[in-house]
Design an enzyme around this catalytic site. Sequence first.
Site, PDB file in Angstrom:
ATOM      1  N   HIS A   2       7.113  -1.860   5.067  1.00  0.00           N
ATOM      2  CA  HIS A   2       8.403  -1.486   5.639  1.00  0.00           C
ATOM      3  C   HIS A   2       9.362  -1.031   4.538  1.00  0.00           C
ATOM      4  CE1 HIS A   2       7.541  -3.256   9.674  1.00  0.00           C
ATOM      5  NE2 HIS A   2       6.590  -3.785   8.932  1.00  0.00           N
ATOM      6  N   GLN A  44      -0.170   3.302  -6.075  1.00  0.00           N
ATOM      7  CA  GLN A  44      -1.112   3.966  -5.149  1.00  0.00           C
ATOM      8  C   GLN A  44      -0.937   5.476  -5.029  1.00  0.00           C
ATOM      9  OE1 GLN A  44      -2.726   2.002  -1.703  1.00  0.00           O
ATOM     10  NE2 GLN A  44      -1.937   3.600  -0.394  1.00  0.00           N
ATOM     11  N   TRP A  49      -0.124   2.551   8.090  1.00  0.00           N
ATOM     12  CA  TRP A  49       0.417   3.898   8.318  1.00  0.00           C
ATOM     13  C   TRP A  49       0.920   4.540   7.020  1.00  0.00           C
ATOM     14  CZ3 TRP A  49      -0.578   7.725  11.120  1.00  0.00           C
ATOM     15  CH2 TRP A  49       0.314   8.789  11.299  1.00  0.00           C
ATOM     16  N   ASN A  50       1.451   3.735   6.082  1.00  0.00           N
ATOM     17  CA  ASN A  50       1.885   4.336   4.810  1.00  0.00           C
ATOM     18  C   ASN A  50       0.688   4.859   4.039  1.00  0.00           C
ATOM     19  OD1 ASN A  50       4.876   3.663   4.702  1.00  0.00           O
ATOM     20  ND2 ASN A  50       3.962   1.662   5.139  1.00  0.00           N
ATOM     21  N   GLY A  55      -3.703  -4.414  14.362  1.00  0.00           N
ATOM     22  CA  GLY A  55      -2.433  -3.720  14.582  1.00  0.00           C
ATOM     23  C   GLY A  55      -2.641  -2.219  14.706  1.00  0.00           C
ATOM     24  N   ASP A  56      -1.657  -1.461  14.213  1.00  0.00           N
ATOM     25  CA  ASP A  56      -1.699  -0.003  14.327  1.00  0.00           C
ATOM     26  C   ASP A  56      -2.813   0.620  13.491  1.00  0.00           C
ATOM     27  OD1 ASP A  56      -0.212  -0.898  12.047  1.00  0.00           O
ATOM     28  OD2 ASP A  56       0.411   1.177  11.734  1.00  0.00           O
ATOM     29  N   GLN A  57      -3.404  -0.165  12.588  1.00  0.00           N
ATOM     30  CA  GLN A  57      -4.478   0.379  11.741  1.00  0.00           C
ATOM     31  C   GLN A  57      -5.626   0.925  12.603  1.00  0.00           C
ATOM     32  OE1 GLN A  57      -5.368  -3.145   9.456  1.00  0.00           O
ATOM     33  NE2 GLN A  57      -3.206  -3.383   8.933  1.00  0.00           N
TER      34      GLN A  57
HETATM   35  C1  UDX Z   1       1.892  -3.093   7.138  1.00  0.00           C
HETATM   36  C2  UDX Z   1       0.798  -2.960   8.210  1.00  0.00           C
HETATM   37  O1  UDX Z   1      -0.367  -3.622   7.828  1.00  0.00           O
HETATM   38  C3  UDX Z   1       0.528  -1.528   8.517  1.00  0.00           C
HETATM   39  O2  UDX Z   1      -0.514  -1.437   9.455  1.00  0.00           O
HETATM   40  C4  UDX Z   1       1.790  -0.918   9.061  1.00  0.00           C
HETATM   41  O3  UDX Z   1       1.558   0.435   9.400  1.00  0.00           O
HETATM   42  C5  UDX Z   1       2.925  -1.064   8.043  1.00  0.00           C
HETATM   43  O4  UDX Z   1       3.068  -2.444   7.672  1.00  0.00           O
HETATM   44  P1  UDX Z   1       0.452  -2.658   4.835  1.00  0.00           P
HETATM   45  O5  UDX Z   1      -0.698  -3.374   5.420  1.00  0.00           O
HETATM   46  O6  UDX Z   1       0.947  -3.175   3.572  1.00  0.00           O
HETATM   47  O7  UDX Z   1       1.640  -2.475   5.895  1.00  0.00           O
HETATM   48  O8  UDX Z   1      -0.105  -1.147   4.654  1.00  0.00           O
HETATM   49  P2  UDX Z   1       0.545   0.250   4.404  1.00  0.00           P
HETATM   50  O9  UDX Z   1       1.332   0.710   5.588  1.00  0.00           O
HETATM   51  O10 UDX Z   1      -0.538   1.135   3.982  1.00  0.00           O
HETATM   52  O11 UDX Z   1       1.583   0.037   3.206  1.00  0.00           O
HETATM   53  C6  UDX Z   1       1.186  -0.383   1.922  1.00  0.00           C
HETATM   54  C7  UDX Z   1       2.077   0.286   0.902  1.00  0.00           C
HETATM   55  O12 UDX Z   1       1.853  -0.358  -0.338  1.00  0.00           O
HETATM   56  C8  UDX Z   1       1.777   1.765   0.715  1.00  0.00           C
HETATM   57  O13 UDX Z   1       2.975   2.497   0.603  1.00  0.00           O
HETATM   58  C9  UDX Z   1       0.998   1.812  -0.597  1.00  0.00           C
HETATM   59  O14 UDX Z   1       1.234   2.969  -1.371  1.00  0.00           O
HETATM   60  C10 UDX Z   1       1.521   0.598  -1.322  1.00  0.00           C
HETATM   61  N1  UDX Z   1       0.493   0.049  -2.214  1.00  0.00           N
HETATM   62  C11 UDX Z   1      -0.624  -0.539  -1.688  1.00  0.00           C
HETATM   63  C12 UDX Z   1       0.653   0.150  -3.568  1.00  0.00           C
HETATM   64  O15 UDX Z   1       1.651   0.715  -4.044  1.00  0.00           O
HETATM   65  N2  UDX Z   1      -0.305  -0.381  -4.372  1.00  0.00           N
HETATM   66  C13 UDX Z   1      -1.404  -0.999  -3.901  1.00  0.00           C
HETATM   67  O16 UDX Z   1      -2.200  -1.468  -4.705  1.00  0.00           O
HETATM   68  C14 UDX Z   1      -1.578  -1.076  -2.511  1.00  0.00           C
END
Ligand code: UDX
Length: 467
Positions: free
Chosen positions: A26, A348, A366-367, A386-388
């Site tokens: 978020h 990332q 989603w990110n 979830g949305d994954q």
């Molecule tokens: C959560 C939910 O799991 C996801 O499904 C929803 O869409 C948003 O909230 P998360 O699981 O952390 O998020 O996944 P993601 O949405 O991919 O966000 C992770 C963020 O962390 C990305 O922006 C990614 O670039 C960053 N990241 C991840 C890093 O900077 N380094 C890493 O090693 C891993």
Amino acid sequence: AAVPPAVAAAAAPPHLLLICFPGQGHVNPMLRLAKRVAAKGLLVTFSSLASVGARLAAAAGVSAGGDGVPVGRGRVRFEFLEDGDPGSHLDDLMRHLETAGPPAFAALLRRQAEEGRPVACVVVNPFMPWASDVAAGEGIPTAVLWVQSCAVFSLYYHHVHGLVEFPPEDDPEARFQLPGLPEMSAADVPSFLLPSNPFKLLADAIITQFRTIERASWVLVNSFAELEPDVVAALPGVTPRPPELIPVGPLIELQQGQEDDEVRGDLIKAADDCVEWLDAQPPRSVVYASVGSVVVLSPGEVAEMAHGLASTGRPFLWVVRPDTQPHLPEGFLDSVSGRGAVVAWSPQERVLAHPSTACFLTHCGWNSTLETVAAGVPVVAFPQWGDQCTDARFLVEELGMGVRLRGARREAVREAVEAAVAGPCAGDMLASARRWSAAARAAVAPGGSSDAHVQAFVDEVARRARG
Ligand code: UDX
């Protein structure tokens, strides 16, 4: 002579304040939106829980208060709620937000006015329906930032309004269809909406947030018009009619191929030698693997993933968060040294943008999904919940950018990576990924569809602030 306060206030840029749910998935899109909006001339304050402030200070060097830092024609500053300790369990956090959030947020909003920066608009993101109630109580309009896809928005909206019945989870053949979306099965539905979902409080918050969304003056979405045109076009035909979705994404950091290092949203400090390590690998050779900030793999899955990645014979960069590292097989790091790198957190987007990166084994948050689309990197999609689940379906079947990994068995990992990097369809997947990357970058470039939506939003906030 001193400028009279009324004249100073009229000359000051409008102040937009964002309040963010405490999670990396978020914080990243919210802070990136903050920067886009500031770049177009607004004063922007990013806020969240005190615990997020502490982590941002430690990992990204963010400091609260003061005038903040310049971003384009505006500024981004930080202020955090004085909300106490949220506890670490998700249910504790949700309860904490409901009770401690509203008074702390009301105090924060009032302080802005007292200090001469009255807030013209509040941006809230999901799971905090109370934040827009507080803003409304202070007479401030709200915008919502929806941090998932338009497809997921549509699925939630139809569910919340009783407009769809999803097929049973134990019937993989059963299909349903919503306007502007392809035929889907229960496996494609965000798992929080299915009877087997164990996260009841989160599901309640997801459903409650639609109260906020339907009252907001704007619903900004981290997507872009060219990515999901059919679902966006179909929503106005749904009864009751959903709010208009305004795509402003992809909210990526490396928008112009450059990073604004001054304002970063890392809650964990990234390993600083990843790029150097990638520099030493051949072009399009590396498998990058990460399951984001929340997914926890079981010890058995971690071990299978380790053997699977090692057995590809390819270089790999694997993010294994510190809580999971004890589950790596004994001697694993030594056995792959040189060829495989394990880090607790990576930069990332830089990894995805690096020419050595060949594919991304991702949980499809989603990110991560939008970041790999923007970078043009094919995927091995490994969704967990979830949305994954919905995102994986789109990446693989609709965008044609990769293959699906079902279950973390070592042979399956090896086969999926091979298919994405060197299989008969790998060339087509790379070509699709590059086409989507070009479309994503065009959307956020000056004058692109999302850039124009951000500009229209900024103009309207400024117009309302001037009264
Ligand atoms: C959560 C939910 O799991 C996801 O499904 C929803 O869409 C948003 O909230 P998360 O699981 O952390 O998020 O996944 P993601 O949405 O991919 O966000 C992770 C963020 O962390 C990305 O922006 C990614 O670039 C960053 N990241 C991840 C890093 O900077 N380094 C890493 O090693 C891993």
